[in-house]
Design an enzyme around this catalytic site. Structure first.
Site: not given
Length: 218
Positions: A51-53
Site C-alpha cells: 500500500g502507501c509507502f
C-alpha cells in the site's frame, strides 16, 4: 444470430484481458534471478510493498533493529520511475520501502512477520483506500533462503486465515528512491488528513499486534 453475439463478445473480452495481463517486460522481472544486496557497515537491506509507502515506512521505523526505512518504487519494468509514473499503473512498480536493519537485532523473518501484521493480507491490489497495482503487496527476496522463509510464512498465514494471501513474491532487482517530499512523510506531516485518518491508525493497529518488537520510544 443474436444468441451468438454475447458469446462472441465474451470471447473477445477474454482475449483482450488475456493480452493485457501478459506483459513480457513485467514477466521478465518476475522470472529474473534475485540480486543480493551486500551488508554495509554491518547493516542489511530488505524490500517490501504494502500500500502507501508513507504508512509502511512509519511501521518499519518503529521496529527495534531498524535504522531507517526509505520510500520508493520497486517491482516494475521501467527505469527511473516517478510518483506520477507509478500512479498510472503502467510501470509495473509498486510503492515500496527499503528497510535498513541490523540483522544481529532483528531478523529477516521477523520483518516478514511485521509485514503481514501491518496490513490486510487478503486485500488484492491495494491497502485500505489506496487501490491499484501501484499499491499491491509484494515481498522481495534476495536469495533462496529468503524466498523459502516468505513462502513458509505466507502458506502458514493462508492456512490460519482460510483464504488466499494477496502478497506477491518477487526476486529483488532494484529499488528506486522516491522524491524527497515523500520521505518521513508521516512524521513530518502529522496534521495531514490522510496521515491522521489512515497512516496513524494503521501504525497504531500494528503496534497493538506486535508490541514486543517496538523501539522504546514508540
Amino acid at each position: 444470430m443474436k444468441p451468438l453475439l454475447p458469446l462472441l463478445f465474451l470471447a473477445l473480452l477474454l482475449s483482450c484481458n488475456h493480452s493485457a495481463q501478459v506483459n513480457p517486460k513485467q514477466q521478465a522481472v518476475i522470472n529474473a534471478e534475485p540480486i543480493e544486496v551486500p551488508l554495509q557497515n554491518g547493516k542489511a537491506r530488505a524490500y517490501f510493498a504494502s500500500g502507501c509507502f508513507w504508512c509502511v515506512e512509519a511501521v518499519y521505523e518503529s521496529v527495534k533493529g531498524v535504522d531507517e526505512a526509505i520510500s520508493g518504487y520497486a517491482g516494475g519494468h521501467t527505469k527511473n520511475p516517478t510518483y506520477e509514473d507509478s500512479n498510472t499503473g503502467r510501470t509495473g512498480h509498486a510503492e515500496a520501502v527499503e528497510v535498513i536493519y541490523d540483522p544481529k537485532i532483528v531478523s529477516f523473518e521477523t520483518l516478514i512477520d511485521v509485514y503481514f501484521a501491518s496490513q490486510d493480507p487478503t486485500q488484492v491490489n491495494g491497502q485500505g483506500p489506496d487501490i491499484g497495482s501501484q499499491y499491491r503487496s509484494i515481498i522481495f527476496y534476495q536469495n533462496k533462503a529468503q524466498k523459502n522463509s516468505i513462502l513458509k510464512k505466507k502458506t502458514a498465514l493462508e492456512k490460519k486465515l482460510g483464504e488466499p494471501v494477496a502478497a506477491e513474491i518477487y526476486p529483488f532487482q532494484k529499488f528506486w528512491k522516491a522524491e524527497d517530499y515523500h520521505q518521513d512523510y508521516e512524521r513530518l506531516h502529522p496534521e495531514n488528513p490522510y496521515v491522521q485518518n489512515v497512516s496513524i491508525p494503521r501504525l497504531n493497529k500494528f503496534k497493538r499486534k506486535m508490541p514486543e518488537v517496538l523501539k522504546e520510544n514508540h
